[in-house]
Design an enzyme around this catalytic site. Structure first.
Site, PDB file in Angstrom:
ATOM      1  CB  ILE A  92      61.183  59.656  59.649  1.00 17.08           C
ATOM      2  CG1 ILE A  92      61.456  59.483  58.426  1.00 17.08           C
ATOM      3  CG2 ILE A  92      61.599  59.164  60.362  1.00 17.08           C
ATOM      4  CD1 ILE A  92      62.455  60.579  58.225  1.00 17.08           C
ATOM      5  CB  SER A  93      57.271  57.765  56.394  1.00 16.68           C
ATOM      6  OG  SER A  93      58.664  58.477  55.621  1.00 16.68           O
ATOM      7  CB  THR A  94      54.611  55.084  60.385  1.00 14.59           C
ATOM      8  OG1 THR A  94      54.801  55.674  61.757  1.00 14.59           O
ATOM      9  CG2 THR A  94      55.120  53.955  59.905  1.00 14.59           C
ATOM     10  N   PRO A  99      52.205  53.888  55.361  1.00 11.71           N
ATOM     11  CG  PRO A  99      51.433  51.741  54.407  1.00 11.71           C
ATOM     12  CD  PRO A  99      51.117  53.231  54.472  1.00 11.71           C
ATOM     13  CG  ASP A 100      56.544  50.449  60.190  1.00 10.78           C
ATOM     14  OD1 ASP A 100      55.317  49.456  59.536  1.00 10.78           O
ATOM     15  OD2 ASP A 100      56.973  50.238  60.611  1.00 10.78           O
ATOM     16  NE  ARG A 102      61.272  43.839  57.954  1.00  7.02           N
ATOM     17  CZ  ARG A 102      62.022  44.653  56.752  1.00  7.02           C
ATOM     18  NH1 ARG A 102      62.047  45.974  57.217  1.00  7.02           N
ATOM     19  NH2 ARG A 102      63.233  43.997  55.987  1.00  7.02           N
ATOM     20  CG  ASN A 173      61.221  56.377  54.843  1.00  7.66           C
ATOM     21  OD1 ASN A 173      61.957  55.528  54.606  1.00  7.66           O
ATOM     22  ND2 ASN A 173      61.548  57.645  55.687  1.00  7.66           N
ATOM     23  CG  ASP A 175      58.237  58.799  52.276  1.00  7.36           C
ATOM     24  OD1 ASP A 175      59.052  59.254  51.870  1.00  7.36           O
ATOM     25  OD2 ASP A 175      57.722  58.384  53.499  1.00  7.36           O
ATOM     26  CB  CYS A 227      60.336  50.083  23.786  1.00  5.89           C
ATOM     27  SG  CYS A 227      59.796  49.944  25.889  1.00  5.89           S
ATOM     28  CE  LYS A 291      55.211  53.909  67.082  1.00  4.60           C
ATOM     29  NZ  LYS A 291      53.892  53.561  66.240  1.00  4.60           N
TER      30      LYS A 291
HETATM   31  P1  CNA Z   1      60.736  48.312  58.767  1.00 12.55           P
HETATM   32  O1  CNA Z   1      61.851  47.466  59.050  1.00 12.55           O
HETATM   33  O2  CNA Z   1      58.957  48.781  58.677  1.00 12.55           O
HETATM   34  O3  CNA Z   1      60.354  49.111  60.198  1.00 12.55           O
HETATM   35  C1  CNA Z   1      60.201  49.800  61.068  1.00 12.55           C
HETATM   36  C2  CNA Z   1      61.027  50.376  61.803  1.00 12.55           C
HETATM   37  O4  CNA Z   1      60.336  51.699  62.318  1.00 12.55           O
HETATM   38  C3  CNA Z   1      60.428  50.033  62.490  1.00 12.55           C
HETATM   39  O5  CNA Z   1      61.152  49.191  63.734  1.00 12.55           O
HETATM   40  C4  CNA Z   1      59.259  50.240  63.458  1.00 12.55           C
HETATM   41  O6  CNA Z   1      59.200  49.829  65.066  1.00 12.55           O
HETATM   42  C5  CNA Z   1      59.420  51.837  63.587  1.00 12.55           C
HETATM   43  N1  CNA Z   1      58.877  52.714  64.059  1.00 12.55           N
HETATM   44  C6  CNA Z   1      57.480  52.523  62.944  1.00 12.55           C
HETATM   45  N2  CNA Z   1      57.080  53.464  63.262  1.00 12.55           N
HETATM   46  C7  CNA Z   1      57.184  54.308  63.994  1.00 12.55           C
HETATM   47  C8  CNA Z   1      57.142  55.782  64.448  1.00 12.55           C
HETATM   48  N3  CNA Z   1      55.645  56.477  64.762  1.00 12.55           N
HETATM   49  N4  CNA Z   1      58.332  55.929  65.583  1.00 12.55           N
HETATM   50  C9  CNA Z   1      59.180  55.285  65.387  1.00 12.55           C
HETATM   51  N5  CNA Z   1      59.317  53.947  65.657  1.00 12.55           N
HETATM   52  C10 CNA Z   1      58.059  53.895  64.248  1.00 12.55           C
HETATM   53  O7  CNA Z   1      61.144  49.640  57.762  1.00 12.55           O
HETATM   54  P2  CNA Z   1      62.834  50.116  57.521  1.00 12.55           P
HETATM   55  O8  CNA Z   1      63.227  51.709  57.150  1.00 12.55           O
HETATM   56  O9  CNA Z   1      63.290  49.537  58.557  1.00 12.55           O
HETATM   57  O10 CNA Z   1      62.889  48.793  56.147  1.00 12.55           O
HETATM   58  C11 CNA Z   1      63.406  49.481  55.477  1.00 12.55           C
HETATM   59  C12 CNA Z   1      62.608  48.834  53.932  1.00 12.55           C
HETATM   60  C13 CNA Z   1      61.310  49.742  53.986  1.00 12.55           C
HETATM   61  C14 CNA Z   1      63.093  49.957  52.802  1.00 12.55           C
HETATM   62  O11 CNA Z   1      64.369  49.726  51.671  1.00 12.55           O
HETATM   63  C15 CNA Z   1      62.007  51.084  52.400  1.00 12.55           C
HETATM   64  O12 CNA Z   1      62.564  51.440  50.997  1.00 12.55           O
HETATM   65  C16 CNA Z   1      60.643  50.508  53.054  1.00 12.55           C
HETATM   66  N6  CNA Z   1      59.482  50.864  52.736  1.00 12.55           N
HETATM   67  C17 CNA Z   1      59.702  52.665  52.931  1.00 12.55           C
HETATM   68  C18 CNA Z   1      58.537  53.292  53.306  1.00 12.55           C
HETATM   69  C19 CNA Z   1      58.391  54.882  52.775  1.00 12.55           C
HETATM   70  O13 CNA Z   1      59.210  55.797  52.217  1.00 12.55           O
HETATM   71  N7  CNA Z   1      57.726  55.737  53.539  1.00 12.55           N
HETATM   72  C20 CNA Z   1      57.585  52.639  53.599  1.00 12.55           C
HETATM   73  C21 CNA Z   1      57.436  51.419  53.580  1.00 12.55           C
HETATM   74  C22 CNA Z   1      58.759  50.805  53.968  1.00 12.55           C
END
Ligand code: CNA
Length: 367
Positions: A92-94, A99-100, A102, A173, A175, A227, A291
């Site tokens: 939801i933050s990309t 960046p996410d 995976r 998240n 962020d 410290c 996605k």
């Molecule tokens: P992930 O494992 O990277 O998965 C992201 C998922 O979102 C995937 O299935 C993608 O296909 C999907 N996706 C990416 N962009 C979009 C989009 N625009 N619309 C729809 N789907 C999309 O990330 P998770 O959050 O599942 O993994 C958990 C980790 C990621 C947590 O521990 C977080 O702290 C960590 N993380 C957080 C951030 C943040 O705070 N923005 C960023 C990167 C990683």
């Protein structure tokens, strides 16, 4: 409204009557195979000490008119003060530019080679961080909430709150964009912690985001000023750390009361967060906006008839309650808002809030 799925009950009910002697003659090879499998299934359930109430045999589905966004919109509209829980991840933050983990090619894990890590996850492991905090802080520069604006998905969740429908928002998240979007802290559960605050790993002295940002943006590993020894780590949960008490306490209380669950932008690969989808009532509909399809029931759970994971292949609403809408979160949220009659309100909210944040950023740069 039909709440019971008799067909499924029949398939899964371990106490179901066995065919009497008269039916023995008519038993086909397939029937024999089925009853053999059923015996194996029961044996395994017994051996694994799995309670019948954990299995799908008592599931009550059939609350949606159809397994589509329209079916969901109808459902939300018909329940006064529908209690909605949202569960989200990095997706939801990309669109905000963060960046996410995976996603192929753009995800953080894909771009970690330059840090020479033994394996990508090491960057978020506590033991590795204690030895070598630099890769984390180099990476943190990309994740730090510096000038990032919440996305339409964040504002959709805020709109749910303004409409009195948001029971709780669970985010993985770190962020802080939910806070920036104006979600009140009592509605928010930051399951993996947050960059909002930090602590010295040695003496636990607290530090603010502003203090941390200054160091990280200047490529300095933040060291404790109290410290003068410990590294200051943001309060995000690393692999090997306990999840926040607030998460553990509220997850136990909240989920069973939800009328509807929305899961967005997560690969549902990190536990225990991922298994929260199983904590709602068996009749609670679940919508995935992502996605790709994720969090699906695995083959063993399916065989054992366990209520674990999302099931998107149900043919009718009578036998299912899970809907996957595949695509971009922001588009999915706008579609849902349009169908709920709040489409223009969401667009206005995003426009107004982004203009306000731009003005704030500008005046912060000027001063
Ligand atoms: P992930 O494992 O990277 O998965 C992201 C998922 O979102 C995937 O299935 C993608 O296909 C999907 N996706 C990416 N962009 C979009 C989009 N625009 N619309 C729809 N789907 C999309 O990330 P998770 O959050 O599942 O993994 C958990 C980790 C990621 C947590 O521990 C977080 O702290 C960590 N993380 C957080 C951030 C943040 O705070 N923005 C960023 C990167 C990683």
């Amino acid at each position: 409204m039909e709440k019971h799925n008799d067909e499924q009950k029949k398939d899964n009910n371990p106490d179901e009557e066995k065919p009497g002697p008269s039916s023995e003659n008519t038993e086909t090879e397939e029937d024999t195979e089925d009853s053999g499998m059923e015996k194996v299934r029961k044996y395994l359930l017994q051996k694994l000490k799995i309670n019948a109430s954990d299995s799908e045999s008592d599931s009550t589905t059939g609350v949606l008119k159809e397994l589509t966004i329209d079916g969901i919109v109808d459902y939300i509209k018909q329940i006064p003060k529908c209690k909605i829980i949202t569960m989200v991840g990095a997706g939801i933050s990309t669109s905000a530019g963060i960046p996410d983990f995976r996603s192929p090619s753009s995800g953080l894990y894909h771009n970690l080679e330059k840090y020479n890590l033994p394996y990508p996850q090491a960057v978020f492991e506590l033991d590795f961080f204690k030895e070598n905090p630099e890769p984390f802080f180099t990476l943190a520069k990309q994740l730090l909430p510096e000038g990032f604006k919440p996305t339409p998905s964040h504002y959709f969740i805020r709109l749910l709150w303004e409409k009195g429908l948001l029971f709780r928002h669970y985010t993985q998240n770190i962020d802080t964009l939910e806070r920036v979007a104006g979600l009140p802290t009592e509605k928010l559960v930051e399951a993996h912690g947050t960059f909002h605050t930090g602590h010295c790993l040695k003496c636990r002295a607290p530090y603010t985001l502003e203090w941390m940002k200054e160091k990280v943006l200047e490529n300095i590993v933040p060291k404790c000023e109290e410290c003068e020894e410990g590294v200051v780590k943001p309060d995000i949960v690393f692999f090997g750390e306990m999840l926040p008490d607030r998460f553990l306490y509220l997850a136990d209380k909240d989920f069973i009361h939800a009328d509807f669950l929305i899961i967005m932008g997560s690969s549902l690969l990190v536990q225990p967060f991922a298994s929260l989808v199983d904590r709602v009532h068996p009749s609670c509909p679940r919508l995935l906006i992502n996605k790709e399809k994720v969090g699906m029931q695995d083959r063993i759970s399916r065989f054992l008839g366990l209520r674990q994971g999302l099931i998107f292949d149900a043919k009718t609403s009578h036998s299912g309650r899970d809907v996957a809408w595949l695509g971009d979160c922001d588009t999915g949220c706008q579609l849902l808002a349009d169908k709920l009659g709040w489409g223009e309100e969401l667009k206005e909210l995003v426009k107004r809030e982004h203009a306000r944040l731009d003005a704030e950023n500008l005046s912060a740069k000027d001063s």
